[in-house]
Write a protein that holds these residues in place. Structure first.
Motif, PDB file in Angstrom:
ATOM      1  N   GLU A  17       0.825  -1.204   0.000  1.00  0.00           N
ATOM      2  CA  GLU A  17       0.000   0.000   0.000  1.00  0.00           C
ATOM      3  C   GLU A  17       0.865   1.261   0.000  1.00  0.00           C
ATOM      4  O   GLU A  17       0.512   2.269  -0.624  1.00  0.00           O
ATOM      5  N   SER A 193      -9.520   7.577   2.685  1.00  0.00           N
ATOM      6  CA  SER A 193     -10.395   6.839   1.774  1.00  0.00           C
ATOM      7  C   SER A 193     -10.413   7.439   0.374  1.00  0.00           C
ATOM      8  O   SER A 193     -10.627   6.720  -0.609  1.00  0.00           O
ATOM      9  N   TYR A 196      -6.979   5.617  -0.820  1.00  0.00           N
ATOM     10  CA  TYR A 196      -6.954   4.161  -0.743  1.00  0.00           C
ATOM     11  C   TYR A 196      -8.295   3.511  -1.083  1.00  0.00           C
ATOM     12  O   TYR A 196      -8.356   2.304  -1.320  1.00  0.00           O
ATOM     13  N   GLY A 197      -9.344   4.310  -1.156  1.00  0.00           N
ATOM     14  CA  GLY A 197     -10.620   3.784  -1.607  1.00  0.00           C
ATOM     15  C   GLY A 197     -10.803   3.899  -3.105  1.00  0.00           C
ATOM     16  O   GLY A 197     -11.792   3.410  -3.659  1.00  0.00           O
ATOM     17  N   ALA A 198      -9.831   4.527  -3.769  1.00  0.00           N
ATOM     18  CA  ALA A 198      -9.900   4.702  -5.222  1.00  0.00           C
ATOM     19  C   ALA A 198      -9.365   3.471  -5.938  1.00  0.00           C
ATOM     20  O   ALA A 198      -8.529   2.733  -5.398  1.00  0.00           O
ATOM     21  N   GLU A 199      -9.804   3.270  -7.152  1.00  0.00           N
ATOM     22  CA  GLU A 199      -9.329   2.134  -7.944  1.00  0.00           C
ATOM     23  C   GLU A 199      -7.841   2.264  -8.241  1.00  0.00           C
ATOM     24  O   GLU A 199      -7.108   1.279  -8.269  1.00  0.00           O
ATOM     25  N   ASP A 200      -7.389   3.504  -8.445  1.00  0.00           N
ATOM     26  CA  ASP A 200      -5.981   3.782  -8.708  1.00  0.00           C
ATOM     27  C   ASP A 200      -5.504   4.818  -7.686  1.00  0.00           C
ATOM     28  O   ASP A 200      -5.666   6.019  -7.902  1.00  0.00           O
ATOM     29  N   PRO A 201      -4.919   4.381  -6.563  1.00  0.00           N
ATOM     30  CA  PRO A 201      -4.495   5.327  -5.522  1.00  0.00           C
ATOM     31  C   PRO A 201      -3.514   6.375  -6.029  1.00  0.00           C
ATOM     32  O   PRO A 201      -3.602   7.544  -5.625  1.00  0.00           O
ATOM     33  N   ALA A 204      -5.410   9.014  -7.921  1.00  0.00           N
ATOM     34  CA  ALA A 204      -6.205   9.818  -7.007  1.00  0.00           C
ATOM     35  C   ALA A 204      -5.335  10.839  -6.285  1.00  0.00           C
ATOM     36  O   ALA A 204      -5.726  11.995  -6.095  1.00  0.00           O
TER      37      ALA A 204
END
Length: 217
Positions: A17, A193, A196-201, A204
């Motif tokens: 991550e 979020s 890290y809640g995005a499809e592509d961090p 984002a």
């Protein structure tokens, strides 16, 4: 500056991550003890391991009781910035001096309901002011725009040379709130979020940085 918050990351894959946001300015690490706030997250051993897994500067936000005792360990572990809460610190000046002596920057955080003005003089000893825009304890909360009045006052003092702190904000920062925070004068944005809640961090993160930069002009 954008500081992705690993509170919204997968704790079983923290190294991966962190690698997903390599362009981050800081990596925000929320340390909670289930006493100062009603949540329990991670502590010093995880921070020590994370330090070995990434070169991104670690921004450790200690939402804990007795930071006078525990904060120094995070500086010694290699954190770039260690932030304590003014509501929990017994001797904030001593904490700042100890953190700096151990090699980290010192940050001071205030909750949404804590007034800013009584701590202006205290901030002379600090490198970072972290304004909470949600009640500390949990990610994914709604942004509280009323805290931006504190940011505006801090920005004026910094621009006037009366304070020398980086102004950071944490809580509810995303595509729909980052511009107003930037316009108020924030330097560093903690986003959990929204990244890290995005499809592509990584994408984002880049988009948030662009929005903030445009708003600051």
């Amino acid at each position: 500056m954008i500081a992705p918050s690993i509170l919204s990351a997968d704790f079983a894959r923290l190294a991966e991550e962190a690698a997903a946001v390599q362009d981050a300015d800081w990596l925000h690490v929320d340390v909670m003890d289930a006493h100062f706030v009603p949540n329990l997250t991670l502590g010093l051993p995880v921070v020590e391991s994370l330090r070995k897994a990434t070169e991104i500067p670690l921004d450790c936000h200690l939402m804990i009781e007795n930071p006078d005792r525990w904060a120094i360990g995070y500086a010694e572990a290699g954190a770039h910035n260690v932030t304590v809460h003014v509501e929990a610190a017994e001797d904030p000046v001593a904490i700042a001096k100890n953190l700096r002596a151990a090699g980290s920057q010192a940050g001071l955080s205030i909750k949404p309901g804590t007034p800013f003005e009584p701590y202006v003089e205290l901030l002379q000893h600090y490198d970072t002011l972290l304004v909470m825009s949600v009640e500390p304890g949990f990610g994914g909360q709604r942004f509280m725009p009323e805290v931006l009045d504190k940011v505006r006052v801090a920005r004026r003092l910094v621009d006037a040379g009366e304070l020398r702190v980086l102004v950071e904000i944490d809580g509810g920062i995303g595509a729909d709130t980052i511009e107003q925070a930037a316009e108020a004068g924030v330097d560093c944005f903690v986003a959990g979020s929204a990244i890290y809640g995005a499809e592509d961090p990584a994408a984002a993160l880049t988009a948030l940085r662009a929005s903030a930069a445009a708003a600051r002009g």
